[in-house]
Design a protein around this motif. Structure first.
Motif, PDB file in Angstrom:
ATOM      1  N   UNK A   1      30.353  36.456  25.439  1.00 23.02           N
ATOM      2  CA  UNK A   1      30.163  34.944  24.935  1.00 23.02           C
ATOM      3  C   UNK A   1      29.102  34.315  25.567  1.00 23.02           C
ATOM      4  N   UNK A   2      29.218  34.511  27.039  1.00 22.78           N
ATOM      5  CA  UNK A   2      28.215  33.902  27.967  1.00 22.78           C
ATOM      6  C   UNK A   2      26.767  34.206  27.777  1.00 22.78           C
ATOM      7  N   UNK A   3      26.297  35.465  27.306  1.00 26.66           N
ATOM      8  CA  UNK A   3      25.229  35.864  27.172  1.00 26.66           C
ATOM      9  C   UNK A   3      24.113  35.288  25.742  1.00 26.66           C
ATOM     10  N   UNK A   4      23.256  34.734  26.258  1.00 30.02           N
ATOM     11  CA  UNK A   4      22.143  34.094  25.309  1.00 30.02           C
ATOM     12  C   UNK A   4      21.927  35.208  24.052  1.00 30.02           C
ATOM     13  N   UNK A   5      21.977  36.410  24.214  1.00 32.23           N
ATOM     14  CA  UNK A   5      21.564  37.256  23.370  1.00 32.23           C
ATOM     15  C   UNK A   5      22.899  37.923  22.377  1.00 32.23           C
ATOM     16  N   UNK A   6      23.925  37.170  22.704  1.00 33.23           N
ATOM     17  CA  UNK A   6      25.263  37.764  21.974  1.00 33.23           C
ATOM     18  C   UNK A   6      25.215  36.909  20.727  1.00 33.23           C
ATOM     19  N   UNK A   7      25.277  37.471  19.679  1.00 30.89           N
ATOM     20  CA  UNK A   7      25.587  36.803  18.200  1.00 30.89           C
ATOM     21  C   UNK A   7      27.132  36.930  18.046  1.00 30.89           C
ATOM     22  N   UNK A   8      27.278  37.424  16.724  1.00 29.61           N
ATOM     23  CA  UNK A   8      28.727  37.532  16.368  1.00 29.61           C
ATOM     24  C   UNK A   8      29.375  38.756  17.267  1.00 29.61           C
ATOM     25  N   UNK A   9      30.516  38.618  17.428  1.00 23.97           N
ATOM     26  CA  UNK A   9      31.254  39.659  18.355  1.00 23.97           C
ATOM     27  C   UNK A   9      32.504  40.218  17.676  1.00 23.97           C
TER      28      UNK A   9
END
Length: 123
Positions: free
Chosen positions: A26-34
């Protein structure tokens, strides 16, 4: 330069591992829906209903092997980048996973902290 958000699927039978991964990602800028699943069956349902970009699979699942899930994913959803994250990190298992299409093979006990970097490199 804009980073494309990636939809990520986490599959592990341990709720603690899933929670740790979700917090990290969740801290990653590239992460969308998990999305997360604890079983082969739930993972297959998610793969069939959501477009997944990156998937992290454990080998040990309650209902079937993560190797079976890797095989199924590569057959039905070949565009998904699969990362295997497992405690069963022996050479034979790694070779099998790589032959089946795993892009990365990580040992949970040694390589866990590399997951955010690898996910970012795929974005």
């Amino acid at each position: 330069m804009t980073t494309t958000k990636k939809t990520i699927l986490l599959v592990d039978d341990s709720p603690l591992i899933l929670d740790r991964l979700i917090i990290m990602l969740k801290k990653l800028e590239c992460a969308g829906d998990i999305h997360s699943a604890q079983t082969f069956s739930d993972a297959v349902l998610l793969l069939g209903s959501v477009v997944i970009d990156i998937a992290l699979f454990d080998i040990h699942l309650h209902d079937k092997s993560g190797i079976d899930l890797l095989r199924e994913t590569q057959e039905r959803h070949p565009a998904v980048v699969v990362i295997v994250l497992t405690n069963q990190a022996d050479e034979q298992v790694e070779q099998t996973c790589r032959k089946l299409g795993a892009r990365y093979f990580l040992d949970k006990s040694k390589d866990f902290a590399q997951v955010p970097h690898i996910i970012s490199s795929l974005a």
